[in-house]
Motif scaffolding. Structure first.
Motif, PDB file in Angstrom:
ATOM      1  N   VAL A   1       0.818  -1.124   0.057  1.00 58.13           N
ATOM      2  CA  VAL A   1      -0.002  -0.047  -0.085  1.00 58.13           C
ATOM      3  C   VAL A   1       0.813   1.418  -0.051  1.00 58.13           C
ATOM      4  N   LEU A   2       0.619   2.247  -0.933  1.00 60.93           N
ATOM      5  CA  LEU A   2       1.274   3.420  -0.882  1.00 60.93           C
ATOM      6  C   LEU A   2       0.203   4.423  -0.602  1.00 60.93           C
ATOM      7  N   SER A   3       0.309   4.980   0.419  1.00 63.23           N
ATOM      8  CA  SER A   3      -0.662   6.147   1.063  1.00 63.23           C
ATOM      9  C   SER A   3       0.101   7.431   0.762  1.00 63.23           C
ATOM     10  N   GLY A   4      -0.818   8.326   0.141  1.00 61.29           N
ATOM     11  CA  GLY A   4      -0.450   9.696  -0.080  1.00 61.29           C
ATOM     12  C   GLY A   4      -0.365  10.503   1.133  1.00 61.29           C
ATOM     13  N   GLN A   5       0.619  11.613   1.296  1.00 57.93           N
ATOM     14  CA  GLN A   5       0.944  12.521   2.223  1.00 57.93           C
ATOM     15  C   GLN A   5       0.722  13.853   1.796  1.00 57.93           C
ATOM     16  N   GLN A   6       0.661  14.677   2.806  1.00 56.92           N
ATOM     17  CA  GLN A   6       0.642  16.213   2.350  1.00 56.92           C
ATOM     18  C   GLN A   6       2.220  16.520   2.338  1.00 56.92           C
ATOM     19  N   VAL A   7       2.415  17.743   1.896  1.00 57.40           N
ATOM     20  CA  VAL A   7       3.690  18.244   1.547  1.00 57.40           C
ATOM     21  C   VAL A   7       4.702  18.068   2.697  1.00 57.40           C
ATOM     22  N   ARG A   8       5.799  17.428   2.921  1.00 54.93           N
ATOM     23  CA  ARG A   8       6.674  17.014   3.709  1.00 54.93           C
ATOM     24  C   ARG A   8       6.679  17.943   4.997  1.00 54.93           C
ATOM     25  N   ASP A   9       6.965  19.292   4.504  1.00 49.96           N
ATOM     26  CA  ASP A   9       7.366  20.486   5.706  1.00 49.96           C
ATOM     27  C   ASP A   9       6.112  20.889   6.260  1.00 49.96           C
ATOM     28  N   THR A  10       4.882  20.499   5.777  1.00 56.17           N
ATOM     29  CA  THR A  10       3.435  21.177   6.453  1.00 56.17           C
ATOM     30  C   THR A  10       3.002  19.971   7.331  1.00 56.17           C
ATOM     31  N   VAL A  11       3.166  18.738   7.299  1.00 55.78           N
ATOM     32  CA  VAL A  11       2.678  17.771   7.980  1.00 55.78           C
ATOM     33  C   VAL A  11       2.450  18.144   9.516  1.00 55.78           C
ATOM     34  N   GLY A  12       3.627  18.663  10.049  1.00 55.97           N
ATOM     35  CA  GLY A  12       3.800  19.052  11.437  1.00 55.97           C
ATOM     36  C   GLY A  12       2.722  20.256  11.847  1.00 55.97           C
ATOM     37  N   GLN A  13       2.440  20.819  10.866  1.00 58.80           N
ATOM     38  CA  GLN A  13       1.161  22.135  11.228  1.00 58.80           C
ATOM     39  C   GLN A  13      -0.123  21.183  11.113  1.00 58.80           C
ATOM     40  N   ASP A  14      -0.199  19.960  10.940  1.00 54.73           N
ATOM     41  CA  ASP A  14      -1.623  19.383  10.696  1.00 54.73           C
ATOM     42  C   ASP A  14      -2.376  19.883   9.639  1.00 54.73           C
ATOM     43  N   VAL A  15      -1.886  20.003   8.699  1.00 52.29           N
ATOM     44  CA  VAL A  15      -2.647  20.948   7.485  1.00 52.29           C
ATOM     45  C   VAL A  15      -3.759  19.936   7.170  1.00 52.29           C
ATOM     46  N   MET A  16      -4.587  20.387   6.297  1.00 50.46           N
ATOM     47  CA  MET A  16      -5.800  19.443   5.554  1.00 50.46           C
ATOM     48  C   MET A  16      -5.173  18.362   4.983  1.00 50.46           C
ATOM     49  N   VAL A  17      -5.816  17.180   5.083  1.00 52.75           N
ATOM     50  CA  VAL A  17      -5.402  15.938   4.459  1.00 52.75           C
ATOM     51  C   VAL A  17      -4.113  15.595   4.820  1.00 52.75           C
ATOM     52  N   SER A  18      -3.545  15.949   5.810  1.00 52.44           N
ATOM     53  CA  SER A  18      -2.147  15.411   6.248  1.00 52.44           C
ATOM     54  C   SER A  18      -2.576  14.100   7.192  1.00 52.44           C
TER      55      SER A  18
END
Ligand code: TZD
Ligand code: CA
Length: 525
Positions: A94-111
């Motif tokens: 399974v390859l799950s998509g992820q938000q832009v690497r540097d924004t995940v920590g901000q808990d942005v949308m669809v992260s």
């Protein structure tokens, strides 16, 4: 410059992983863009159906498919059927998509927060690489772990801004490497097991899904015939390891301690191959085995051999162990034991007994048909009536999680276009994966779906009786119109109440090359 996306498609191509099942979100688009023409993308309208289709495909083809899912909610939706994938030892990557690497920590949308943890413990391995430079190697690791015994699903979460970055100078090493699995039962273990079987007066075989998964059915037949030993299928079967038409085939063991001990009590050597010891379901405590019986367990799964509560176990590749035992044990000459017969159920006005349905399917389906079954109260009827002669003839939810059957049948048919797939699905189970009908219609995948409509959760009524649980809330399922539902997803359908009409519909369905749903009115007793 080779991008990480290009290198990953090279890795997938190298491993033959050119079938992708998916449901996309924004995070997956930079992976899916310029989709290579030699790959095929199979869209499912819910991630549970996507996972079940991929699981069916992986089991029926032996080839890892890639599953491309959206982050967080998308991956989470797939997890309802993941227990089946884990128990089936199905090598889905399974390859799950992820938000832009540097924004995940901000808990942005669809992260996806804690993306690597989300699918655990329903994964053999799960990771989110610490940097773009480790994406390719992490996916290679996921492919290798998924395919080393015991096989199982793996997950990799990849931020979408990684795909356009450079793959680096060592990408070809990662793409090109091969990994070989252990291949043989140790000689001294072969001699020990052979000696035990040769010394036994009444050996018996209990076979599990890994016999079918490793294509060792023919060697299981050779070993059983050489030993003149009756053969039982291990309880709660997810695959069919032995021909149901063979005179030594005895049936499926019941999923409780006392029932198994009683059936095996006349045997002084019990050889269990390719199954856990045992996957009990109903609590019926008692002695695991009768006095005088000894159990020997051959498995390719370290956790299975370690956790079994009794029996002497050997870790080994299933196919090699069966092939070499079949050539090593002394040949015996004995007539096959009688198989217990059960009286066929009687049809009622406008409702058939499940025996009628399965006998009709067995009579009319091609002799090498593949059955994908999720109809919990009718298992005994199915195994008593349906002739299965070949490897890869049966798939069911390995962990009992509903939502596998209907979509998995679509994946199995994709994997085995030369053989006709019949899905025998309960009217309750059908609702957990009904969306798979759309994919069957969209890609014209000719599964014959037979919904056994008894208007109730039959298995739970039976479990309620077993537990003397009275005053339960209703488990009735009145007024579900599967013809309308199937038509709504683009699948032709009809409703039948009698054997004659059922046989007409099946004959027409098997003669065609389109998906068809047959709603068969049955009753639960
Ligand atoms: C995902 C999920 N939800 C709920 C259940 C519980 N469950 C449920 C809801 C069953 C009823 C199945 O009804 P059916 O109509 O498919 O088949 P029968 O009528 O032959 O039992 S059997 C069973 O274990 C489950 N196994 N998996
Ligand atoms: Ca039902």
């Amino acid at each position: 410059m080779t991008t990480i996306r290009e290198a990953v498609f090279g890795l997938l191509r190298r491993h033959g992983m050119t079938t992708v099942f998916g449901n996309p979100g924004s995070n997956e688009l930079l992976f899916l863009k310029d989709f290579p023409s030699e790959f095929r993308y199979i869209l499912g309208l819910h991630e549970g159906a996507v996972m079940a289709m991929a699981d069916g495909y992986a089991q029926a083809s032996g080839q890892s498919p890639l599953v491309s899912l959206h982050s967080a909610a998308g991956t989470g939706s797939s997890m309802g059927v993941l227990p089946n994938t884990v128990y089936a030892k199905s090598p889905v990557v399974v390859l799950s998509g992820q938000q832009v690497r540097d924004t995940v920590g901000q808990d942005v949308m669809v992260s996806s927060q804690e993306a690597a943890l989300l699918p655990r413990p329903l994964s053999k391995w799960s990771t989110e690489p610490l940097g773009a430079g480790d994406v390719l190697r992490s996916l290679a690791q996921a492919i290798h772990i998924a395919n080393l015994a015991p096989k199982g699903p793996t997950h990799v979460s990849v931020p979408y801004d990684d795909w356009e970055r450079e793959a680096g100078e060592n990408a070809d090493f990662t793409v090109g490497r091969a990994v070989a699995d252990a291949t043989a039962l140790a000689d001294r273990h072969l001699d020990e097991i052979t000696a035990s079987l040769d010394a036994a007066s009444h050996p018996v075989l209990v076979l599990g899904p890994e016999v079918d998964a490793t294509h060792a059915n023919d060697d299981a037949v050779r070993l059983a015939e050489r030993l003149a030993a009756p053969v039982w299928v291990a309880p709660s079967p997810a695959r069919c390891p032995f021909p149901t038409t063979h005179p030594l085939f005895q049936g499926v063991l019941p999923a409780n301690v006392v029932g198994i001990a009683q059936l095996l009590s006349r045997h002084d050597a019990v050889l269990v191959v390719g199954a856990p010891v045992f996957r009990y379901h109903h609590q019926h405590p008692g002695r695991y085995l009768a006095d005088g019986s000894r159990l020997i367990h051959i498995s390719n799964d370290p956790s299975e051999v370690a956790r079994a509560p009794f029996g002497d176990a050997y870790l080994a590749p299933i196919d090699d162990a069966l092939a070499r035992l079949a050539g090593n044990v002394q040949a015996r000459d004995a007539s096959p034991p009688p198989r217990s017969e059960r009286a066929a159920g009687i049809d009622r006005a406008n409702r058939m007994h499940p025996d009628t349905v399965f006998r009709a399917i067995s009579d009319l389906a091609p002799e090498d048909a593949i059955h994908v079954v999720e109809s919990t109260s009718t298992a005994e009827s199915f195994w008593s009536n349906v002739a299965m002669r070949h490897q890869g003839s049966f798939y069911s939810a390995a962990a009992g999680g509903l939502g596998f059957g209907l979509p998995a049948a679509v994946g199995v048919q994709l994997a085995q276009p030369e053989r006709r797939v019949v899905a025998e699905i309960g009217d309750g189970s059908a609702n957990f994966g009904l969306v798979g009908l759309w994919t069957a219609a969209r890609y014209r995948i000719p599964v014959t779906f037979v919904v056994l409509r008894n208007d109730t959760y039959g298995a739970l009524v039976s479990f309620g009786r077993r537990l003397s649980a009275t005053g339960l809330p209703g488990f009735e399922l009145p007024d579900i119109d599967f013809v309308q539902l199937a038509n709504g997803y683009g699948v032709a359908a009809e409703s039948v109440c009698t054997e004659a009409r059922l046989r007409e519909s099946l004959t027409k369905a098997f003669a065609g090359d389109e998906p068809v749903l047959i709603e068969a009115h049955t009753y639960y007793e």
